[in-house]
Design a protein around this motif. Structure first.
Motif: not given
Length: 285
Positions: A41, A78, A100, A104, A109-111, A129, A131-133, A135
């Motif tokens: 993370l 999460w 995701y 979610a 919270r979801c990553v 984009d 609003g999705r986290d 990485r």
């Protein structure tokens, strides 16, 4: 599946890589689990001591449902979803968004972490984009963390044993991953996952092939590295081709050669190809 399949052999190379990472997340001690999640993370997060690690988790119900490589959850607080592959410069955004979105809605919270060979975040991941986290992490960085933690004296006992085994697995394979990088442009995008699977299937039988480049856009991979060639993989100038010297011919083979025109071609011939290559190649020491 709520725990890693410690004594179950994975079916294909990408699953093997994922299984090693899932094992560290699930079976490491509290400090190792917390440190690995923080590495993925790029930030520490609370709740790792009691987190649940699921491997090859269904993302829905019914036949044909997609499977997430790894889902790490801390109750409803999460979730970290890990998706991965071994191919360079392939589109991933649709798969990542679907994974995701499937998780979610059930947590605060979801990553999602996409673990890929790319050293830098691929453009299609960076462009997601909404609003999705989502990485990116490279397999190179995962390998480095596995190597660094014992060196810093941050692991003992079972954790140290797990990390040493993970290092034994990742170090030679990640080195080969970046030999594979120069070969990826020689095949169509739709076949790059297949090339990665074939490359690492052969790595398990005979590592570090001789690679010849008659042109900038073609290559011959010859196994074993020394002695007479028993297996040759040809790239460029058409679909990838596998030739087994002295092979009797298996599913899809003609005159000892398999032309991989699509992913299904290699999938159908994979078991026979591995078995025959194992017979033809010198036993690994």
């Amino acid at each position: 599946m709520p725990v890693p399949r410690l004594f179950e052999a994975a079916h294909e190379p990408r699953e093997q890589w994922v299984h090693v990472l899932a094992t560290l997340l699930a079976l490491g001690g509290p400090e190792t689990r917390a440190a690995l999640v923080a590495e993925l993370l790029d930030d520490p997060i609370s709740g790792t001591a009691d987190m649940l690690v699921s491997e090859q988790r269904p993302m829905g119900t019914g036949p044909g449902v997609a499977l997430a490589d790894i889902v790490v959850r801390s109750g409803s607080e999460w979730a970290v979803v890990i998706e991965s592959d071994l191919a360079f410069d392939v589109p991933r955004a649709d798969r990542l968004i679907a994974s995701y979105d499937a998780v979610a809605g059930s947590v605060e919270r979801c990553v999602l972490i996409a673990v890929t060979p790319d050293r830098r975040p691929p453009a299609d991941i960076a462009a997601i984009d909404g609003g999705r986290d989502i990485r990116h992490k490279s397999w190179l960085r995962v390998r480095d963390w596995v190597q660094e933690r014992p060196e810093r004296g941050a692991a003992t006992g079972v954790d140290l044993a797990l990390l040493r085994e993970a290092d034994y697995f990742f170090t030679p394979r990640v080195a080969e991953l970046y030999r594979l990088e120069s070969l990826m442009p020689m095949v169509e995008i739709d076949l790059r996952h297949t090339l990665a699977a074939l490359f690492f299937d052969m790595h398990d039988l005979s590592s570090a092939p001789t690679i010849l480049n008659p042109t900038d856009s073609s290559a011959f991979l010859r196994y074993p590295r020394t002695g007479d060639t028993a297996v040759e993989v040809t790239l460029g100038d058409g679909p990838p081709r596998v030739t087994l010297t002295g092979g009797d011919g298996g599913p899809g083979y003609t005159d000892g050669a398999l032309v991989i025109s699509d992913a299904g071609t290699y999938t159908a011939a994979r078991a026979w190809t591995q078995s025959e290559a194992r017979r033809l190649l010198p036993a690994r020491r």
